[in-house]
Scaffold this active site. Sequence first.
Site, PDB file in Angstrom:
ATOM      1  N   GLY A  47      -8.218   4.194   3.341  1.00 32.18           N
ATOM      2  CA  GLY A  47      -9.031   5.250   3.946  1.00 32.18           C
ATOM      3  C   GLY A  47      -8.584   6.574   3.367  1.00 32.18           C
ATOM      4  O   GLY A  47      -7.514   7.065   3.691  1.00 32.18           O
ATOM      5  N   HIS A  48      -9.365   7.109   2.455  1.00 34.26           N
ATOM      6  CA  HIS A  48      -8.995   8.373   1.809  1.00 34.26           C
ATOM      7  C   HIS A  48      -9.803   9.511   2.422  1.00 34.26           C
ATOM      8  O   HIS A  48     -11.025   9.537   2.333  1.00 34.26           O
ATOM      9  CB  HIS A  48      -9.239   8.273   0.292  1.00 34.26           C
ATOM     10  CG  HIS A  48      -8.308   7.317  -0.385  1.00 34.26           C
ATOM     11  ND1 HIS A  48      -8.527   6.785  -1.630  1.00 34.26           N
ATOM     12  CD2 HIS A  48      -7.130   6.791   0.028  1.00 34.26           C
ATOM     13  CE1 HIS A  48      -7.530   5.971  -1.946  1.00 34.26           C
ATOM     14  NE2 HIS A  48      -6.677   5.958  -0.956  1.00 34.26           N
ATOM     15  N   GLN A  55      -3.381   2.545  -0.959  1.00 34.27           N
ATOM     16  CA  GLN A  55      -2.121   2.192  -0.262  1.00 34.27           C
ATOM     17  C   GLN A  55      -0.946   2.925  -0.919  1.00 34.27           C
ATOM     18  O   GLN A  55      -1.132   4.032  -1.395  1.00 34.27           O
ATOM     19  CB  GLN A  55      -1.912   0.671  -0.220  1.00 34.27           C
ATOM     20  CG  GLN A  55      -2.855  -0.062   0.730  1.00 34.27           C
ATOM     21  CD  GLN A  55      -4.202  -0.403   0.122  1.00 34.27           C
ATOM     22  OE1 GLN A  55      -4.283  -0.891  -0.995  1.00 34.27           O
ATOM     23  NE2 GLN A  55      -5.274  -0.172   0.845  1.00 34.27           N
ATOM     24  N   LYS A  96      -3.510  11.003  -0.581  1.00 37.14           N
ATOM     25  CA  LYS A  96      -3.992  10.846  -1.959  1.00 37.14           C
ATOM     26  C   LYS A  96      -5.430  11.314  -2.106  1.00 37.14           C
ATOM     27  O   LYS A  96      -5.807  11.840  -3.144  1.00 37.14           O
ATOM     28  CB  LYS A  96      -3.908   9.375  -2.391  1.00 37.14           C
ATOM     29  CG  LYS A  96      -2.497   8.845  -2.506  1.00 37.14           C
ATOM     30  CD  LYS A  96      -2.477   7.386  -2.939  1.00 37.14           C
ATOM     31  CE  LYS A  96      -3.068   6.435  -1.936  1.00 37.14           C
ATOM     32  NZ  LYS A  96      -2.357   6.324  -0.662  1.00 37.14           N
TER      33      LYS A  96
HETATM   34  P1  IMP Z   1      -3.973  -5.438   4.762  1.00 38.41           P
HETATM   35  O1  IMP Z   1      -3.994  -4.629   3.519  1.00 38.41           O
HETATM   36  O2  IMP Z   1      -5.159  -5.201   5.646  1.00 38.41           O
HETATM   37  O3  IMP Z   1      -3.717  -6.889   4.494  1.00 38.41           O
HETATM   38  O4  IMP Z   1      -2.709  -4.937   5.635  1.00 38.41           O
HETATM   39  C1  IMP Z   1      -1.357  -5.144   5.208  1.00 38.41           C
HETATM   40  C2  IMP Z   1      -0.475  -3.969   5.582  1.00 38.41           C
HETATM   41  O5  IMP Z   1      -0.835  -2.854   4.784  1.00 38.41           O
HETATM   42  C3  IMP Z   1      -0.603  -3.502   7.036  1.00 38.41           C
HETATM   43  O6  IMP Z   1       0.642  -3.013   7.473  1.00 38.41           O
HETATM   44  C4  IMP Z   1      -1.599  -2.361   6.933  1.00 38.41           C
HETATM   45  O7  IMP Z   1      -1.448  -1.447   7.995  1.00 38.41           O
HETATM   46  C5  IMP Z   1      -1.162  -1.751   5.608  1.00 38.41           C
HETATM   47  N1  IMP Z   1      -2.250  -1.007   4.936  1.00 38.41           N
HETATM   48  C6  IMP Z   1      -3.303  -1.516   4.259  1.00 38.41           C
HETATM   49  N2  IMP Z   1      -4.049  -0.529   3.750  1.00 38.41           N
HETATM   50  C7  IMP Z   1      -3.458   0.624   4.083  1.00 38.41           C
HETATM   51  C8  IMP Z   1      -3.728   1.991   3.803  1.00 38.41           C
HETATM   52  O8  IMP Z   1      -4.688   2.347   3.115  1.00 38.41           O
HETATM   53  N3  IMP Z   1      -2.867   2.908   4.320  1.00 38.41           N
HETATM   54  C9  IMP Z   1      -1.775   2.536   5.047  1.00 38.41           C
HETATM   55  N4  IMP Z   1      -1.473   1.277   5.327  1.00 38.41           N
HETATM   56  C10 IMP Z   1      -2.299   0.327   4.846  1.00 38.41           C
END
Ligand code: IMP
Length: 431
Positions: free
Chosen positions: A40-41, A224, A16
């Site tokens: 992380g973009h 996400q 994205k």
């Molecule tokens: P949290 O957002 O840190 O609570 O993580 C919850 C889930 O979302 C985990 O499986 C993370 O690896 C995933 N996740 C959170 N942010 C990202 C993102 O920006 N890209 C991919 N996976 C994400």
Amino acid sequence: MPNIIVVGAQWGDEGKGKIIDILSKYADVVARYQGGHNAGHTVVVNEEEFILHLIPSGILHREKICIIGNGVVIDPEALIEEIEGLENRGVAIKDNLFISKNSHLIMPYHRILDRESERSKGVKSIGTTGRGIGPAYVDKMARIGIRMLDLLEPQIFREKLEANLSHINNLLHTIYKTDRLDIEEIISKYMGYVERIGIYITDVSMLINKFMKDGKSILFEGAQGTLLDVDHGTYPYVTSSNATAGGACTGLGIGPTKIDGVLGVSKAYTTRVGGGPFPTELKDETGESLRTKGREYGATTGRPRRCGWLDTVLVRYSVRINGFNGIALTKLDILDEYPEIKICIGYKYKGKIYDEMPHEHSVLWGCEPVYEKIEGWQESTIGIKAYKDLPAKAQAYIKRVEYLVGVSIDIISTSQKRDDTIIKRNPFKDY
Ligand code: IMP
């Protein structure tokens, strides 16, 4: 002037950042509506790589206004680090960044609770980014969150923190056996942050609605992806916010009537980081080669991403949940060398075929993907900028995906670089 939402169609990491960076050219304002520094973009500008976590990718265009909405949870330390990192690389951030008064703060105890709760789950852990995102949203929903505007009223900040710590310190001490947190230490740290970020705090809903009234174009940046959305994703293996298009309205304080279109972003294959079901995951050499060719390591945590073939059941589901007008297909070039490419068109579980996204754990964990095989094009697509220049077999792949997911593929990315992109339909002109 159009207002367009850009949303991840899979489990995040769809690329994205690059798509938003390209489309920022056509928008006056780029606004982020949910998530936190778990995102992380990655954007590559003139061979230089930038990884943005909280600040909208539009910041790399000097004249764009960037907004962080009330739906975002903010760790001020991470935000300051990001601002300083960008400033040190010559990216000016002064009067072009605005942060919602109503956005919630990630506090030091949120990070500890995230880590400890993951530890206690053992093999069933979600695999969070450990940034305190989930616990910060828990406090928001429990109505004990501390918001950006509280930083500007030190007495209120102290009272709220006191109330929270009286309960959290007991939890940390008796359940998790960790040290209690010192209130004065937190207050002095957070009051210090105000000096650095206080100037950006404002009423974002008022600001963005005024921009729209003045005819400015807004690009809403989702973080996400759809399958990580707390309501529509593969719950509980999700993040704690609404990553889907609906989140843009609640996360910024705008009405749905103001949205002109939604663009989904999908990789030409599938990846996922962290735990949870992943029907097309390849635990073999092909999965490994997708990871190596696609450099599939998390931009935030560096974790290797799980990889597999494109799953059109998921993407078609994302089309439905978000109402995509079209899709940006990224990383097409990563498939260049494969003699045969597979597309998942359904799931098989206990003799039954599912062609719509199931939510039952038994099916999601236990199903086998049903694949359609497509002949690979086996020539380089890197850097191709016109659709007609794509190999005929790559065009056939794209057409097949369009048919299976039910919307057109309007943008195709053929490398990490800004210019290596095919734009068939521009959301800001054609939606
Ligand atoms: P949290 O957002 O840190 O609570 O993580 C919850 C889930 O979302 C985990 O499986 C993370 O690896 C995933 N996740 C959170 N942010 C990202 C993102 O920006 N890209 C991919 N996976 C994400």
